[in-house]
Write a protein that holds these residues in place. Structure first.
Motif, PDB file in Angstrom:
ATOM      1  N   GLY A 102     -20.520 -20.002   5.468  1.00 56.50           N
ATOM      2  CA  GLY A 102     -21.860 -19.935   4.900  1.00 56.50           C
ATOM      3  C   GLY A 102     -22.954 -19.798   5.927  1.00 56.50           C
ATOM      4  N   ARG A 103     -22.705 -20.306   7.162  1.00 57.97           N
ATOM      5  CA  ARG A 103     -23.739 -20.290   8.186  1.00 57.97           C
ATOM      6  C   ARG A 103     -24.140 -18.880   8.594  1.00 57.97           C
ATOM      7  NH1 ARG A 103     -21.055 -22.534  11.798  1.00 57.97           N
ATOM      8  NH2 ARG A 103     -21.392 -24.652  11.063  1.00 57.97           N
ATOM      9  N   ALA A 104     -23.162 -17.944   8.546  1.00 60.21           N
ATOM     10  CA  ALA A 104     -23.456 -16.586   9.021  1.00 60.21           C
ATOM     11  C   ALA A 104     -24.457 -15.865   8.133  1.00 60.21           C
ATOM     12  CB  ALA A 104     -22.160 -15.775   9.098  1.00 60.21           C
ATOM     13  N   LEU A 105     -24.532 -16.285   6.839  1.00 56.73           N
ATOM     14  CA  LEU A 105     -25.412 -15.575   5.906  1.00 56.73           C
ATOM     15  C   LEU A 105     -26.746 -16.280   5.681  1.00 56.73           C
ATOM     16  CD1 LEU A 105     -23.017 -14.337   3.100  1.00 56.73           C
ATOM     17  CD2 LEU A 105     -24.213 -12.973   4.801  1.00 56.73           C
ATOM     18  N   GLN A 106     -26.931 -17.461   6.220  1.00 59.66           N
ATOM     19  CA  GLN A 106     -28.173 -18.173   5.976  1.00 59.66           C
ATOM     20  C   GLN A 106     -29.383 -17.420   6.526  1.00 59.66           C
ATOM     21  OE1 GLN A 106     -27.670 -22.100   7.605  1.00 59.66           O
ATOM     22  NE2 GLN A 106     -26.280 -22.777   5.950  1.00 59.66           N
ATOM     23  N   GLN A 107     -29.266 -16.965   7.761  1.00 57.74           N
ATOM     24  CA  GLN A 107     -30.386 -16.237   8.357  1.00 57.74           C
ATOM     25  C   GLN A 107     -30.633 -14.916   7.632  1.00 57.74           C
ATOM     26  OE1 GLN A 107     -29.860 -15.439  12.501  1.00 57.74           O
ATOM     27  NE2 GLN A 107     -31.935 -14.637  12.792  1.00 57.74           N
ATOM     28  N   LEU A 108     -29.561 -14.202   7.259  1.00 57.07           N
ATOM     29  CA  LEU A 108     -29.715 -12.940   6.530  1.00 57.07           C
ATOM     30  C   LEU A 108     -30.387 -13.169   5.176  1.00 57.07           C
ATOM     31  CD1 LEU A 108     -29.156  -9.923   6.229  1.00 57.07           C
ATOM     32  CD2 LEU A 108     -26.891 -10.507   5.346  1.00 57.07           C
ATOM     33  N   THR A 109     -30.040 -14.289   4.499  1.00 59.43           N
ATOM     34  CA  THR A 109     -30.646 -14.578   3.203  1.00 59.43           C
ATOM     35  C   THR A 109     -32.147 -14.812   3.338  1.00 59.43           C
ATOM     36  OG1 THR A 109     -28.571 -15.551   2.448  1.00 59.43           O
ATOM     37  CG2 THR A 109     -30.563 -16.109   1.223  1.00 59.43           C
ATOM     38  N   VAL A 110     -32.539 -15.579   4.345  1.00 54.85           N
ATOM     39  CA  VAL A 110     -33.961 -15.855   4.551  1.00 54.85           C
ATOM     40  C   VAL A 110     -34.729 -14.556   4.830  1.00 54.85           C
ATOM     41  CG1 VAL A 110     -35.629 -17.025   6.045  1.00 54.85           C
ATOM     42  CG2 VAL A 110     -33.548 -18.221   5.318  1.00 54.85           C
ATOM     43  N   ILE A 111     -34.155 -13.716   5.692  1.00 45.14           N
ATOM     44  CA  ILE A 111     -34.826 -12.456   6.038  1.00 45.14           C
ATOM     45  C   ILE A 111     -34.931 -11.543   4.817  1.00 45.14           C
ATOM     46  CG2 ILE A 111     -34.618 -10.351   7.415  1.00 45.14           C
ATOM     47  CD1 ILE A 111     -33.342 -12.052   9.609  1.00 45.14           C
ATOM     48  N   ALA A 112     -33.868 -11.495   4.004  1.00 41.10           N
ATOM     49  CA  ALA A 112     -33.865 -10.620   2.833  1.00 41.10           C
ATOM     50  C   ALA A 112     -34.937 -11.023   1.831  1.00 41.10           C
ATOM     51  CB  ALA A 112     -32.486 -10.638   2.171  1.00 41.10           C
ATOM     52  N   TRP A 113     -35.064 -12.316   1.562  1.00 46.72           N
ATOM     53  CA  TRP A 113     -36.069 -12.729   0.578  1.00 46.72           C
ATOM     54  C   TRP A 113     -37.483 -12.621   1.121  1.00 46.72           C
ATOM     55  CZ3 TRP A 113     -34.868 -12.504  -4.131  1.00 46.72           C
ATOM     56  CH2 TRP A 113     -33.599 -12.820  -4.577  1.00 46.72           C
ATOM     57  N   LEU A 114     -37.651 -12.790   2.424  1.00 51.58           N
ATOM     58  CA  LEU A 114     -38.978 -12.561   3.015  1.00 51.58           C
ATOM     59  C   LEU A 114     -39.371 -11.083   2.883  1.00 51.58           C
ATOM     60  CD1 LEU A 114     -38.914 -14.769   6.252  1.00 51.58           C
ATOM     61  CD2 LEU A 114     -40.241 -15.151   4.160  1.00 51.58           C
TER      62      LEU A 114
END
Length: 512
Positions: free
Chosen positions: A182-194
């Motif tokens: 799950g850690r690998a996608l946390q940063q991508l998720t934040v960037i995507a919603w921003l």
């Protein structure tokens, strides 16, 4: 040139209209755009981002699993070899080597019953109560499982170990923390919603500003188009830009102008048809004059020529003429034959079209024409190359007129040829195409098809032709609903006669 109709330029209602005052409040159209454009677009992009993140999560999870599988496969060979040799130290050394990758949390080796033989890092201590050893013994393939060891959630990949005989002698376990998935996608998720939030703001601002600065501008452009048309520029068309209502008005204006343009074109077409009709009437008058002349010539010359030819034949059969007299008599008969042929061509050219329409077979028609001209081919010593494919279709036409046209084309080719002529026939569902070629000098420069098919025009020497042969061919082609062309080719001339296989209206009416 199109006639320019004067139009009263009454633009006071347009020019004197006050400019609309556009406020910054949200209008009805803006609310409609927000409700039916912006909101669905924002929701769709949100759904797309969510779906994409789910796919990325699955992809990342599968990639991490594949990485563990690759590590397991990589160490299974040295571990299996060391285990087969009973070298536990080599087994532990191989297990320690997997930590250089930085992604492995633990590694261990078990026997076929699930008893641990060696380990490094955090792994299971005992698999005797697990179904993993049994599955590996049954399938001979690697297995995956999530478990909790020492208070930590782990993901494990189990790889079977084989001995030299290919039997399973144990299994190797490679583990990593479950949180890694799950850690690998946390940063991508934040960037995507921003980015989604920024995109939504940009869409909202673009729609509002676009409406604010766009509707009035397109209306003004439409009014400018109308002013150009009102000033007499009938070729101008309004651009279909702006909101749907404005574009509909522009489309209606263009449709009205297109209707006027179509009316002008129809008027021009009627004028062109009238011109062609006048030209056709002139041609008919010419044909009537030629027909009257031909009938007069046939009446005045037919009987005397028959008498002269008959008496010349009797003199030839008398046997009292010497060689010089015989040659002179042959010359008389040759000239009589030429005059008779001239009269016959005049009558053929003026004869009414398609007087005996019936069903014809193309191959039989062409073969009859070739049989008719065979004596002339033998006299000239020319070779005839014939390409007559089987299965040519039948069609309705006047056999006599078609034979006359083909004989004229073959005689012209024969007179121009040096050593041979060719006849090529092809057909499809609509056309029967007959090409006649020769190896002569070709068409003279500067002579068009219209000139060559003009009655009484000939390129032959005086006394060798009447100039009616190609005119007859052209007339027959038109009677049969086809066309006729002449062209030079590499060494000679090619005449193409295309006949319609669809019943021509003239023939069909006469046949009925």
């Amino acid at each position: 040139m199109r006639k320019k109709y004067s139009v009263k330029n009454n633009t006071s209602a347009v020019e004197q209209q006050p400019k609309r005052r556009r406020g910054l409040g949200i209008s009805g159209l803006q609310r409609t755009l927000l409700l039916f454009v912006v909101l669905p677009l924002v929701l769709l992009t949100a759904l797309g981002i969510r779906f994409g993140l789910e796919q990325a999560n699955q992809f990342q999870e599968q990639r991490l699993k594949n990485d563990l599988e690759l590590v397991g496969r990589a160490i299974s060979i040295p571990v299996g070899t060391a285990l087969n040799n009973g070298d536990i130290a080599a087994v532990e050394l191989a297990l320690e080597s997997v930590f250089v990758l930085g992604e492995v949390y633990g590694a261990s080796v078990f026997d076929v019953d699930g008893n641990r033989i060696a380990s490094a890092g955090v792994t299971e201590t005992d698999l005797t109560r697990s179904v993993i050893p049994q599955r590996i013994r049954t399938t001979g393939e690697g297995q995956e499982a999530f478990s909790r060891v020492a208070g930590r959630n782990l993901f494990s990949h189990f790889q079977p170990l084989f001995d030299t005989a290919g039997h399973i002698q144990g299994l190797v376990q490679i583990t990593r923390r479950a949180s890694d998935f799950g850690r690998a996608l946390q940063q991508l998720t934040v960037i995507a919603w921003l980015l989604w939030g920024l995109f939504s703001l940009v869409i909202l601002a673009s729609v509002l500003l676009g409406h604010y600065g766009g509707v009035g501008r397109y209306v003004d452009k439409l009014l400018a188009h109308m002013n150009r048309v009102a000033s007499g520029d009938w070729d101008h068309r309004a651009a279909l830009n702006g909101p749907q209502e404005v574009a509909s008005l522009a489309r209606g204006l263009n449709h009205m102008l297109d209707s006027i343009e179509q009316a002008h074109r129809e008027l021009d077409a009627h004028r062109a048809a009238e011109t062609r009709l006048v030209a056709k009437l002139k041609d008919n008058e010419k044909m009537v004059a030629i027909g009257s002349m031909a009938r007069g010539i046939a009446h005045e010359l037919g009987a005397p020529l028959s008498v002269i030819d008959g008496r010349a034949r009797r003199l030839e059969r008398s046997g009292t003429l010497n060689e010089q007299q015989q040659r002179n008599l042959e010359g008389v008969r040759t000239q009589v034959s030429r005059l008779t042929r001239t009269v016959r061509q005049l009558l053929d050219y003026c004869r009414p079209a398609a007087t005996q329409a019936r069903m014809l077979t193309a191959s039989v028609l062409i073969q009859d024409v070739i049989d008719a001209i065979s004596p002339e081919l033998e006299t000239r010593g020319c070779q005839l190359e014939l390409q007559l494919p089987p299965g040519l279709p039948a069609f309705i036409a006047d056999a006599g007129r078609l034979e006359l046209a083909l004989l004229n084309l073959l005689r012209n080719a024969l007179q121009a040829a040096e050593s041979g002529i060719g006849v090529w026939v092809a057909a499809n569902s609509r056309w029967l195409v007959i090409r006649i070629t020769d190896d002569g000098p070709g068409l003279p420069a500067g002579c068009s098809l219209a000139t060559l098919t003009e009655p009484f025009f000939t390129t032959k020497s005086p006394g060798e032709g009447t100039g009616l042969g190609l005119a007859i061919v052209q007339a027959v082609a038109e009677e049969q609903g086809g066309f006729f062309t002449l062209s030079n080719r590499g060494g000679g001339c090619e005449a193409c006669l295309a006949l319609s296989l669809v019943p021509h209206k003239t023939i069909a009416s006469e046949d009925a």
